[in-house]
Design an enzyme around this catalytic site. Structure first.
Site, short mmCIF file in Angstrom:
data_model
loop_
_atom_site.label_atom_id
_atom_site.label_comp_id
_atom_site.label_asym_id
_atom_site.label_seq_id
_atom_site.Cartn_x
_atom_site.Cartn_y
_atom_site.Cartn_z
N TYR A 41 0.84 -1.19 0.00
CA TYR A 41 0.00 0.00 0.00
C TYR A 41 0.88 1.25 0.00
CZ TYR A 41 -3.60 -3.32 1.63
OH TYR A 41 -4.45 -4.39 1.76
N SER A 64 -13.39 -5.14 2.75
CA SER A 64 -14.46 -4.54 1.92
C SER A 64 -15.84 -5.00 2.37
CB SER A 64 -14.24 -4.86 0.44
OG SER A 64 -13.07 -4.24 -0.05
N PRO A 65 -16.14 -4.97 3.68
CA PRO A 65 -17.46 -5.42 4.14
C PRO A 65 -18.58 -4.49 3.72
CG PRO A 65 -16.27 -4.40 5.94
CD PRO A 65 -15.30 -4.50 4.80
N LEU A 66 -18.23 -3.30 3.23
CA LEU A 66 -19.24 -2.35 2.74
C LEU A 66 -19.29 -2.34 1.22
CD1 LEU A 66 -18.60 0.57 5.24
CD2 LEU A 66 -20.17 -1.37 5.45
N ARG A 120 -16.92 -2.17 -1.04
CA ARG A 120 -16.05 -1.13 -1.58
C ARG A 120 -16.75 0.23 -1.59
NH1 ARG A 120 -11.87 -4.16 -3.19
NH2 ARG A 120 -12.28 -6.22 -4.05
N PHE A 148 -19.97 0.77 -1.99
CA PHE A 148 -21.22 0.79 -2.73
C PHE A 148 -22.43 0.63 -1.81
CE2 PHE A 148 -24.60 -1.39 -5.15
CZ PHE A 148 -24.87 -0.41 -6.08
#
Length: 318
Positions: A57, A204-206, A208, A210
């Site tokens: 990252y 990414s539980p949301l 990404r 969206f």
């Protein structure tokens, strides 16, 4: 009170909602270092003490950011980082690697950038198809024996690889994408983890971003945001997948919470062996994410949300 999840049979206790730090350095448009440090300070004070990063990252700068935030208070954070996706200093991607010497060199480099003498949870970021997993995990086990790593994990590994790895050294956690619109893990990986006593860390539980309802059009994304090249964020996919996020929003409104909180609460409701690491660069969003761990979902609400996948999801994950 912070909800705690125990990952793996060896008992790594972490907050159910941690912090994915990737977006503070790359991939999601421009960010501000001073603001990111404020978010990390607030996370620590709020009990969000499970921080996730990786050497790629930035590249490399995200670990340096966390190192700065950890100075003088390393013992208050459960720190996870990763190796395996090789990048050059210019940002170029150089492939996936898992050889023993590479693993150990990456760990030493990460320790230096993070300003610490140990990593709490060290993941192989992606499995190297050209190196036996036994070699890679054997090298990780050596790092545990040397005191440089406390627990080891894998990211985006299939069930067979997880089993092979676990025979070499106990795997504490597998990190993979998991949300209302990314549920492939439920078929083979999650049952394997539960049979072996391994925890799941959902990135990414949301969806990404969206599932928060904040992304309706491509224009809602900053220039340089990698999602502009993701199959689920084409104009066609965003329009086709709108029904999913609309249903999440409707339930959230009825409960008096945000869509993001409902989506995150659903992930956590899938089992006491699951932690989630949503990313954010805003203190308000961080507080909302942490509060999601205390939002109850009835069995009917959970089933209703689980059924939303019947809409189908347009676009592959990558």
């Amino acid at each position: 009170m912070t909800r705690i999840v125990t990952l793996g049979s060896e008992g790594l206790a972490v907050p159910a909602v941690g912090l994915g730090c990737m977006g503070m350095s790359e991939f999601y448009g421009e960010s501000d270092r001073a603001q990111n440090l404020k978010v990390l300070d607030h996370a620590l004070d709020a009990g969000c003490t499970f921080w996730d990063t990786a050497d790629i990252y930035g590249p490399f700068t995200n670990e340096e950011l966390l190192g700065a935030a950890l100075a003088g208070r390393r013992d208050r954070v459960t720190l996870a980082t990763k190796f395996g996706v090789s990048r050059g200093a210019d940002g170029s991607f150089l492939g996936v690697k898992g050889g023993a010497d590479y693993v150990k060199a990456c760990c030493d480099a990460s320790l230096k950038r993070l300003g610490t003498d140990h990593i709490d949870l060290y993941y192989q970021h992606r499995v190297d198809p050209d190196t036996p997993i036994e070699e890679t995990v054997g090298a990780m086990a050596d790092l545990v024996a040397a005191g440089k790593v406390r627990f080891i994990g894998l990211s985006e590994a299939d069930a067979e690889t997880i089993e092979r790895a676990h025979r070499v050294h106990p795997i504490t956690a597998v990190q993979t994408e998991y949300s209302l619109w990314s549920r492939d893990v439920e078929a083979d990986v999650l049952p394997t983890l539960r049979r072996l006593g391994i925890g799941l860390v959902a990135y990414s539980p949301l969806g990404r971003g969206f599932l928060t309802g904040a992304i309706r059009r491509r224009a809602d994304l900053q220039p340089g945001d990698w999602r502009l090249n993701n199959p689920r964020f084409t104009d066609e996919a965003l329009a086709a997948n709108a029904a999913l996020v609309d249903d999440v929003a409707a339930l959230a409104e009825a409960k008096g919470v945000t869509p993001a909180q409902v989506a995150l609460a659903w992930v956590l409701a899938q089992g006491p062996d699951i932690a989630a690491i949503p990313g954010t660069r805003r203190i308000g969003r961080l507080d909302q994410n942490l509060a999601a761990a205390s939002i109850p979902l009835s069995s009917d609400e959970t089933a209703r949300l689980s059924g939303l996948i019947a809409h189908g999801v347009v676009g592959s994950r990558y």
